[in-house]
Design a protein around this motif. Sequence first.
Motif, mmCIF file in Angstrom:
data_model
loop_
_atom_site.group_PDB
_atom_site.id
_atom_site.type_symbol
_atom_site.label_atom_id
_atom_site.label_comp_id
_atom_site.label_asym_id
_atom_site.label_seq_id
_atom_site.Cartn_x
_atom_site.Cartn_y
_atom_site.Cartn_z
ATOM 1 N N SER A 161 0.831 -1.203 0.000
ATOM 2 C CA SER A 161 0.000 0.000 0.000
ATOM 3 C C SER A 161 0.873 1.264 0.000
ATOM 4 C CB SER A 161 -0.895 -0.017 1.236
ATOM 5 O OG SER A 161 -1.689 1.133 1.314
ATOM 6 N N LYS A 162 0.429 2.256 -0.776
ATOM 7 C CA LYS A 162 1.173 3.513 -0.867
ATOM 8 C C LYS A 162 0.336 4.686 -0.337
ATOM 9 C CE LYS A 162 4.526 1.637 -3.460
ATOM 10 N NZ LYS A 162 5.899 1.452 -3.001
ATOM 11 N N ARG A 163 0.992 5.577 0.394
ATOM 12 C CA ARG A 163 0.414 6.871 0.742
ATOM 13 C C ARG A 163 1.257 7.918 0.044
ATOM 14 N NH1 ARG A 163 1.113 11.431 3.573
ATOM 15 N NH2 ARG A 163 -0.663 12.347 4.695
ATOM 16 N N VAL A 164 0.622 8.762 -0.773
ATOM 17 C CA VAL A 164 1.361 9.682 -1.634
ATOM 18 C C VAL A 164 0.901 11.114 -1.408
ATOM 19 C CG1 VAL A 164 2.011 10.226 -4.010
ATOM 20 C CG2 VAL A 164 1.512 7.857 -3.360
ATOM 21 N N GLN A 165 1.853 11.987 -1.206
ATOM 22 C CA GLN A 165 1.569 13.412 -1.060
ATOM 23 C C GLN A 165 1.878 14.113 -2.380
ATOM 24 O OE1 GLN A 165 0.397 14.120 2.033
ATOM 25 N NE2 GLN A 165 -0.240 16.172 1.355
ATOM 26 N N VAL A 166 0.923 14.908 -2.872
ATOM 27 C CA VAL A 166 1.066 15.596 -4.150
ATOM 28 C C VAL A 166 0.953 17.103 -3.936
ATOM 29 C CG1 VAL A 166 0.039 15.952 -6.439
ATOM 30 C CG2 VAL A 166 0.148 13.654 -5.460
ATOM 31 N N ALA A 167 1.830 17.856 -4.588
ATOM 32 C CA ALA A 167 1.785 19.319 -4.502
ATOM 33 C C ALA A 167 2.164 19.906 -5.854
ATOM 34 C CB ALA A 167 2.726 19.822 -3.414
ATOM 35 N N SER A 218 5.619 14.777 -3.971
ATOM 36 C CA SER A 218 6.649 15.314 -3.085
ATOM 37 C C SER A 218 7.255 14.219 -2.209
ATOM 38 C CB SER A 218 6.064 16.426 -2.214
ATOM 39 O OG SER A 218 4.914 15.965 -1.508
ATOM 40 N N CYS A 219 6.424 13.268 -1.772
ATOM 41 C CA CYS A 219 6.926 12.167 -0.956
ATOM 42 C C CYS A 219 5.887 11.047 -0.930
ATOM 43 C CB CYS A 219 7.252 12.628 0.465
ATOM 44 S SG CYS A 219 5.821 13.280 1.355
ATOM 45 N N PHE A 220 6.316 9.865 -0.547
ATOM 46 C CA PHE A 220 5.383 8.752 -0.402
ATOM 47 C C PHE A 220 5.967 7.728 0.558
ATOM 48 C CE2 PHE A 220 8.070 7.699 -4.040
ATOM 49 C CZ PHE A 220 8.378 6.352 -3.857
ATOM 50 N N SER A 221 5.089 6.890 1.095
ATOM 51 C CA SER A 221 5.497 5.818 2.000
ATOM 52 C C SER A 221 4.830 4.527 1.554
ATOM 53 C CB SER A 221 5.109 6.148 3.446
ATOM 54 O OG SER A 221 3.704 6.320 3.565
#
Length: 284
Positions: free
Chosen positions: A139-145, A150-153
């Motif tokens: 599973s991925k958690r993704v931050q978008v800007a 910008s980053c993901f886990s």
Amino acid sequence: MSENYIAVDWGSTHLRAWLYRDGRCVDSLQLPYGVSRLVEQSAREVFDKYIEPWRIREAMPVVMAGMIGSDAGWQPVPYLACPASLHELSAQLYEVAPQVWIVPGLKTSRNVMRGEETQLLGAMQLAPAACYVLPGTHSKRVQVANGAVSCFSTAMTGELHHLLMNHSLIGKGLPEQRDDNAAFRAGLQRGLDSPSFVNKLFEARAARVLGELPAESVSDWLSGLLIGAEVMAMEPAESVTLVGGETLCLRYKQAFEKAGIAANEIAGDAAFQQGIRSILDARR
């Protein structure tokens, strides 16, 4: 670029492909030939046998994403470093055969992804958001800007569930599992209450042995525990957009709602195919 093309999602366990003519999907296939299941075949041999026949009438472009670009796939394709604009993917395609390209993955200093970047590109157009969660084996958690990742886990939630059910004492000797939403919700609450879940895993066995959990419901209880723990371990967000299959997204949606986080969803296949279209459009 022609409106005729082939989109391929080639992961670890499965190969899925869609044939487009005049911008419309006219055929598709799903095969159990992910890069970890090629056995004595090469990726190129599988491609020639199942996908190349679609190109007999016309050598249409093929865009592939996923583990096909890993060192276990057709050809290792470099990762793009984050922060990375997903709109740059079309300029970084790696050609492995005439008009056959692989989409690069993304990386941070401690993480990598392959395939999800294409889903994200499509999701950003179909359902713009600042935070996406892509449930699955990893599973991925993704931050978008500003249109860039910008980053993901990554959380190995799906793989951990499979390992525990198939290769641990928790799953040993169990009968065929059945859907049990009550058991899932009970496990979910346990995971939400205990994001540091390692010392809670054995409860999946103990509750069954003590008669508190039906033997047929261990899988759903464990799924709830792992998903709840994953959600609570994530960095806080006011809302998220889920990208994936309907059944799994529904489970994550329950988890986020219980955690007080608004969750929208978009079908993973729709996002992936929109991402491929966007990559091809950018090359026109």
